[in-house]
Design an enzyme around this catalytic site. Structure first.
Site, PDB file in Angstrom:
ATOM      1  N   ASP A  90       0.956  -1.274  -0.141  1.00 53.26           N
ATOM      2  CA  ASP A  90       0.052   0.169   0.154  1.00 53.26           C
ATOM      3  C   ASP A  90       0.870   1.215  -0.037  1.00 53.26           C
ATOM      4  O   ASP A  90       1.644   1.457   0.989  1.00 53.26           O
ATOM      5  CB  ASP A  90      -0.858   0.038   1.361  1.00 53.26           C
TER       6      ASP A  90
ATOM      7  N   ASN B 208      -0.131   4.429  -0.328  1.00 52.21           N
ATOM      8  CA  ASN B 208      -0.760   5.606   0.158  1.00 52.21           C
ATOM      9  C   ASN B 208      -1.572   5.891   1.487  1.00 52.21           C
ATOM     10  O   ASN B 208      -2.183   6.659   1.810  1.00 52.21           O
ATOM     11  CB  ASN B 208      -1.935   6.207  -0.852  1.00 52.21           C
TER      12      ASN B 208
ATOM     13  N   ASP C 292      -4.054   3.684   2.769  1.00 50.64           N
ATOM     14  CA  ASP C 292      -5.480   3.518   2.843  1.00 50.64           C
ATOM     15  C   ASP C 292      -5.783   2.199   3.090  1.00 50.64           C
ATOM     16  O   ASP C 292      -6.836   2.018   3.489  1.00 50.64           O
ATOM     17  CB  ASP C 292      -6.148   3.900   1.691  1.00 50.64           C
TER      18      ASP C 292
ATOM     19  N   ASP D  38      -2.004  -1.266  -3.963  1.00 47.94           N
ATOM     20  CA  ASP D  38      -2.045  -0.464  -5.112  1.00 47.94           C
ATOM     21  C   ASP D  38      -0.985  -0.744  -6.357  1.00 47.94           C
ATOM     22  O   ASP D  38      -0.148  -1.248  -5.865  1.00 47.94           O
ATOM     23  CB  ASP D  38      -2.508   0.864  -4.796  1.00 47.94           C
TER      24      ASP D  38
ATOM     25  N   ASP E 178     -10.246 -16.436 -16.202  1.00 50.07           N
ATOM     26  CA  ASP E 178     -11.056 -16.924 -14.943  1.00 50.07           C
ATOM     27  C   ASP E 178     -11.966 -18.101 -15.424  1.00 50.07           C
ATOM     28  O   ASP E 178     -12.605 -17.852 -16.285  1.00 50.07           O
ATOM     29  CB  ASP E 178     -11.678 -15.820 -14.215  1.00 50.07           C
TER      30      ASP E 178
ATOM     31  N   GLU F 251      -7.917 -20.921 -15.919  1.00 46.93           N
ATOM     32  CA  GLU F 251      -7.995 -21.687 -14.767  1.00 46.93           C
ATOM     33  C   GLU F 251      -9.352 -22.399 -15.155  1.00 46.93           C
ATOM     34  O   GLU F 251     -10.345 -22.004 -15.476  1.00 46.93           O
ATOM     35  CB  GLU F 251      -8.651 -20.490 -13.577  1.00 46.93           C
TER      36      GLU F 251
END
Length: 537
Positions: free
Chosen positions: A23, A25, A27, A31, A201, A262
């Site tokens: 992370d 930033n 939060d 990201d 997926d 997958e």
């Protein structure tokens, strides 16, 4: 590397679950900017590609596997500019980028579905799968993997729509040529942006039976109603192969792009089903065989799985090998071992990185991360919320990456979206970096050896024993280069005498010194020893 080096075939792929990686930033959510900051770490590890779990715009009912805009980047992960910066930075380091392509279903908030459900005569109505009920009941007996029926009633248009997972994830209709054309346009958009490949997926669920027949009953491996059916009519339909051939043609019209599927099997680890989607080298480039993920700690068990998978791969295709992902408990926890867990983690690494096929690593696997312990009130995953306590959900394998012994494992300066593992002070990147005996440094050495050794990154595989003594032995051969791998799955010493001639030199070992030479392969192995030797004569 040489001209015949193909990054997706001979290299190593690293899966990142973006929310949990780093992370930038504060939060509490990982990201894209955070991944950029850690590219030096990944480059040093030696990987060739990064597969990102979904980063597209999503209401996050299933954490990004419910996409509302295929061309957007969800603001929680960053911006389009962040993504372009990431692609450029990764490519500068020789790292390719694979996106998760979720095309069996969209979000119920995707503009296509909003239109589709607006009226029965909307032009996009047939882009999704709508059916009338039968005698006041559901259209058929199909179940949703995440619980309940696979059919959701729409009051406005007085029909049911199909959802193989959550009701917020309506299945698209791949039999509709306009829908297929629109999906291919989304794929082309990302190829033109420089994306190097896609992980598809639940690829084998794209096409459903056109007569919507009931699935037959089955005694399933789990207590979910979904597993009490044989899924012969809601997946693995023959028409899918033509779609995959078209998809392959699109990818092949670009340079060095790839796909990995997958394949959602009805039983844990259906290798033949997974191999079936490789076609004759004209469908998927790679297909995940999950039999390794469901295999317990056993040399003989793994030997059976490896031999079966190796034999099933078509001549023009290539296997891939995986022990972990975002949907299954981490191998460190599955394989157990108590105080022996780090030794087992190294042994598993040696197997993964010396087998024939493309290895896929899951973030944190390289430091021996284990499953987290998520209290019931903190469960985020919809599967866990529905099936707890029978199934804890997928949160335990998605906990934040353990970078250091700092608060929140160095993952974030804010409160993490998911609780950090309690063992992070003893298991983290900073602690293991430079420690020659650590799991991380062993991964680095293994990946470097694999890269430098054609027998390991492209050679043939052959068993060199029956593993009855808890030792898994095999050779890897390319032209005149031959490697021998010995993996002692036992907590006790073992002796091996494989019928292989020649003298051998240690290339890498958990216990033996590199460059030691053996006139024959009659040798003892320490508990959980993993040794790779190169034939010298």
């Amino acid at each position: 590397m040489g001209m015949d080096w193909l990054w997706w075939k001979h290299g190593v792929i690293y899966q990142i679950y973006p929310r949990s990686f780093y992370d930038s930033n504060g939060d509490g959510v990982g990201d894209i900017a955070g991944i950029i900051e850690k590219l030096a770490y990944l480059s040093d590890l030696g990987i060739d590609g990064i597969w990102l779990s979904p980063i597209n715009t999503s209401p996050m009912f299933d954490f990004g596997y419910d996409i509302s805009d295929y061309r957007g980047i969800d603001p929680v992960f960053g911006t389009q500019r962040d993504f372009d910066t990431f692609i450029e930075a990764a490519h500068r380091r020789g790292i390719r980028v694979i996106l998760d392509l979720v095309m069996n279903h969209t979000s119920h908030l995707h503009p296509w579905f909003v239109e589709s459900r607006s009226s029965r005569d909307n032009p996009k109505r047939d882009w999704y799968i709508w059916r009338d009920g039968r005698k006041g009941r559901y259209p058929n007996n199909w179940m949703a993997a995440f619980g309940g029926r696979a059919w959701e009633w729409d009051e406005k248009t007085q029909q049911y729509y199909l959802h193989s997972f959550l009701k917020e994830q309506p299945d698209v209709n791949w039999r509709n040529p306009e829908l297929k054309k629109a999906m291919f346009a989304e794929i082309r958009f990302w190829l033109d942006r420089g994306v190097d490949g896609f992980r598809l997926d639940v690829v084998n669920q794209f096409v459903k039976d056109d007569r919507f027949r009931n699935n037959p009953f089955s005694l399933g491996p789990y207590p979910r109603p979904y597993d009490l059916q044989r899924h012969v009519f809601d997946r693995d339909r023959p028409e899918l192969h033509d779609i995959l051939k078209e998809f392959r043609s699109l990818l092949d019209s670009y340079d060095e792009r790839m796909s990995v599927g997958e394949v959602n099997a009805g039983v844990p680890g259906d290798s033949a089903l997974a191999a079936g989607y490789l076609g004759s080298g004209d469908e998927l480039h790679l297909s995940f065989d999950f039999s390794f993920v469901f295999q317990s700690w056993s040399a003989r068990g793994f030997l059976r799985r490896i031999a079966e998978w190796d034999a099933l791969i078509p001549v023009n295709s290539w296997p891939c090998v995986v022990l972990n992902n975002h949907d299954q408990p981490r191998s460190r926890s599955r394989f157990g071992g108590g105080t022996d867990a780090p030794a087992r983690a190294k042994l598993a690494a040696a197997m993964l990185l010396t087998l024939r096929g493309t290895p896929f690593l899951y973030y944190g696997e390289e430091i021996g991360m284990s499953n987290g312990n998520i209290p019931r009130k903190e469960i985020q995953d919809p599967v866990g919320k529905r099936y707890w306590p029978f199934h804890p959900g997928r949160d335990p394998e998605r906990t934040p990456m353990q970078w250091s012994a700092e608060p929140n494992a160095g993952f974030s300066s804010g409160k993490p979206w998911l609780r950090v593992n309690g063992d992070y002070r003893g298991v983290n990147v900073e602690l293991q970096s430079g420690d020659g005996g650590s799991v991380l440094e062993f991964y680095r050495k293994l990946i470097a050896l694999r890269r430098s050794c054609p027998a390991l990154n492209r050679g043939s595989w052959e068993s060199a024993g029956d593993a009855k003594n808890d030792v898994l032995c095999y050779t890897r051969t390319h032209e005149r280069e031959k490697m021998f791998v010995a993996l002692n799955f036992s907590a006790s010493p073992r002796r091996i005498r494989p019928a292989l001639g020649g003298a051998w030199r240690v290339a890498l070992s958990t216990h033996k010194s590199v460059a030691i030479e053996y006139p024959t392969l009659d040798m003892g192995l320490a508990p959980y020893e993993a040794t790779v030797l190169e034939r010298v004569s």
